[in-house]
Design a protein around this motif. Structure first.
Motif, PDB file in Angstrom:
ATOM      1  N   VAL A 222       0.841  -1.200   0.000  1.00  0.00           N
ATOM      2  CA  VAL A 222       0.000   0.000   0.000  1.00  0.00           C
ATOM      3  C   VAL A 222       0.872   1.244   0.000  1.00  0.00           C
ATOM      4  N   ALA A 223       1.907   1.256   0.857  1.00  0.00           N
ATOM      5  CA  ALA A 223       2.769   2.429   0.973  1.00  0.00           C
ATOM      6  C   ALA A 223       4.113   2.022   1.563  1.00  0.00           C
ATOM      7  N   THR A 224       5.140   2.824   1.246  1.00  0.00           N
ATOM      8  CA  THR A 224       6.457   2.666   1.849  1.00  0.00           C
ATOM      9  C   THR A 224       6.997   4.063   2.152  1.00  0.00           C
ATOM     10  N   SER A 225       7.972   4.126   3.060  1.00  0.00           N
ATOM     11  CA  SER A 225       8.606   5.409   3.353  1.00  0.00           C
ATOM     12  C   SER A 225      10.113   5.219   3.408  1.00  0.00           C
ATOM     13  N   VAL A 226      10.852   6.318   3.248  1.00  0.00           N
ATOM     14  CA  VAL A 226      12.308   6.244   3.299  1.00  0.00           C
ATOM     15  C   VAL A 226      12.793   5.835   4.686  1.00  0.00           C
ATOM     16  N   GLY A 227      11.964   6.001   5.706  1.00  0.00           N
ATOM     17  CA  GLY A 227      12.314   5.588   7.058  1.00  0.00           C
ATOM     18  C   GLY A 227      12.162   4.100   7.304  1.00  0.00           C
ATOM     19  N   GLY A 228      11.781   3.337   6.287  1.00  0.00           N
ATOM     20  CA  GLY A 228      11.670   1.889   6.404  1.00  0.00           C
ATOM     21  C   GLY A 228      10.272   1.370   6.684  1.00  0.00           C
ATOM     22  N   TRP A 229       9.287   2.254   6.780  1.00  0.00           N
ATOM     23  CA  TRP A 229       7.914   1.821   7.058  1.00  0.00           C
ATOM     24  C   TRP A 229       7.280   1.253   5.799  1.00  0.00           C
ATOM     25  N   ILE A 230       6.581   0.148   5.966  1.00  0.00           N
ATOM     26  CA  ILE A 230       5.934  -0.550   4.854  1.00  0.00           C
ATOM     27  C   ILE A 230       4.525  -0.907   5.308  1.00  0.00           C
TER      28      ILE A 230
ATOM     29  N   LEU B  20      -4.281 -10.401   0.961  1.00  0.00           N
ATOM     30  CA  LEU B  20      -5.370 -10.714   0.042  1.00  0.00           C
ATOM     31  C   LEU B  20      -6.382 -11.673   0.645  1.00  0.00           C
ATOM     32  N   CYS B  21      -5.931 -12.540   1.559  1.00  0.00           N
ATOM     33  CA  CYS B  21      -6.835 -13.555   2.111  1.00  0.00           C
ATOM     34  C   CYS B  21      -7.887 -12.971   3.046  1.00  0.00           C
ATOM     35  N   ASP B  22      -7.545 -11.898   3.756  1.00  0.00           N
ATOM     36  CA  ASP B  22      -8.507 -11.335   4.711  1.00  0.00           C
ATOM     37  C   ASP B  22      -8.568  -9.808   4.701  1.00  0.00           C
ATOM     38  N   ASP B  23      -7.919  -9.178   3.722  1.00  0.00           N
ATOM     39  CA  ASP B  23      -7.966  -7.722   3.555  1.00  0.00           C
ATOM     40  C   ASP B  23      -7.481  -6.994   4.813  1.00  0.00           C
ATOM     41  N   GLN B  24      -6.477  -7.546   5.492  1.00  0.00           N
ATOM     42  CA  GLN B  24      -5.939  -6.945   6.701  1.00  0.00           C
ATOM     43  C   GLN B  24      -4.755  -6.043   6.354  1.00  0.00           C
ATOM     44  N   SER B  25      -4.777  -4.836   6.860  1.00  0.00           N
ATOM     45  CA  SER B  25      -3.677  -3.899   6.676  1.00  0.00           C
ATOM     46  C   SER B  25      -2.650  -4.138   7.781  1.00  0.00           C
ATOM     47  N   ILE B  26      -1.389  -4.343   7.392  1.00  0.00           N
ATOM     48  CA  ILE B  26      -0.328  -4.631   8.351  1.00  0.00           C
ATOM     49  C   ILE B  26       0.809  -3.640   8.136  1.00  0.00           C
ATOM     50  N   VAL B  27       1.277  -3.039   9.217  1.00  0.00           N
ATOM     51  CA  VAL B  27       2.396  -2.101   9.161  1.00  0.00           C
ATOM     52  C   VAL B  27       3.658  -2.840   9.588  1.00  0.00           C
ATOM     53  N   LEU B  28       4.693  -2.706   8.775  1.00  0.00           N
ATOM     54  CA  LEU B  28       5.966  -3.381   8.973  1.00  0.00           C
ATOM     55  C   LEU B  28       7.083  -2.351   8.984  1.00  0.00           C
ATOM     56  N   TRP B  29       8.264  -2.772   9.445  1.00  0.00           N
ATOM     57  CA  TRP B  29       9.437  -1.902   9.395  1.00  0.00           C
ATOM     58  C   TRP B  29      10.646  -2.710   8.973  1.00  0.00           C
ATOM     59  N   ASN B  30      11.486  -2.105   8.141  1.00  0.00           N
ATOM     60  CA  ASN B  30      12.768  -2.676   7.747  1.00  0.00           C
ATOM     61  C   ASN B  30      13.786  -1.544   7.796  1.00  0.00           C
ATOM     62  N   HIS B  31      15.005  -1.850   8.179  1.00  0.00           N
ATOM     63  CA  HIS B  31      16.019  -0.815   8.361  1.00  0.00           C
ATOM     64  C   HIS B  31      16.384  -0.083   7.071  1.00  0.00           C
ATOM     65  N   ALA B  32      16.120  -0.668   5.946  1.00  0.00           N
ATOM     66  CA  ALA B  32      16.525  -0.094   4.665  1.00  0.00           C
ATOM     67  C   ALA B  32      15.402   0.730   4.037  1.00  0.00           C
ATOM     68  N   ASP B  33      15.786   1.631   3.183  1.00  0.00           N
ATOM     69  CA  ASP B  33      14.832   2.380   2.368  1.00  0.00           C
ATOM     70  C   ASP B  33      14.460   1.487   1.186  1.00  0.00           C
ATOM     71  N   LEU B  34      13.279   0.905   1.224  1.00  0.00           N
ATOM     72  CA  LEU B  34      12.830  -0.013   0.174  1.00  0.00           C
ATOM     73  C   LEU B  34      11.832   0.648  -0.776  1.00  0.00           C
ATOM     74  N   THR B  35      11.785   1.989  -0.761  1.00  0.00           N
ATOM     75  CA  THR B  35      10.803   2.687  -1.600  1.00  0.00           C
ATOM     76  C   THR B  35      11.012   2.425  -3.093  1.00  0.00           C
ATOM     77  N   GLY B  36      12.231   2.176  -3.521  1.00  0.00           N
ATOM     78  CA  GLY B  36      12.490   1.889  -4.927  1.00  0.00           C
ATOM     79  C   GLY B  36      12.130   0.467  -5.329  1.00  0.00           C
TER      80      GLY B  36
END
Length: 114
Positions: free
Chosen positions: A52-60, A65-81
């Motif tokens: 749905v969205a990503t940020s340069v701070g690592g937020w994803i 698809l199975c239950d339409d649940q929105s989940i917020v994740l974090w990774n140390h890297a900028d994965l926006t690209g």
């Protein structure tokens, strides 16, 4: 959306000094060999999702698809690209690995999005 999701423990994880070749095994950093093995050994726990969205701070944010649940994740890297909105991914429901067509990323599961 993402900045308000940060707890003290998540900020501590983000303070681990990393470079492009991160070797930290903390959640949201490098996928450890054990994490790789156990996620591969439990194929029924992968959940297809859409970015749905990503940020340069690592937020994803993904929506499963199975239950339409929105989940917020974090990774140390900028994965926006790499993780563009609308991109298909798979999230391991137990071992917190986010898989794209080309890579696997360890993620810190922050919670359910709004």
């Amino acid at each position: 959306m993402f900045a308000d999701s940060t707890s003290h423990s998540q900020r501590q994880h983000s303070l681990i000094d990393c470079d492009a070749m991160c070797t930290s095994s903390a959640a949201g950093h490098a996928v450890s060999p054990i994490q790789e093995r156990v996620s591969s050994a439990t194929p029924g726990k992968w959940r297809d999702a859409i970015v749905v969205a990503t940020s340069v701070g690592g937020w994803i944010e993904v929506v499963t698809l199975c239950d339409d649940q929105s989940i917020v994740l974090w990774n140390h890297a900028d994965l926006t690209g790499e993780l563009l909105p609308g991109a298909p991914v798979s999230l391991h429901a137990v071992y917190d690995v986010l898989k794209t067509a080309d890579a696997k990323h360890s993620v810190l599961r922050v919670g359910v999005g709004g």
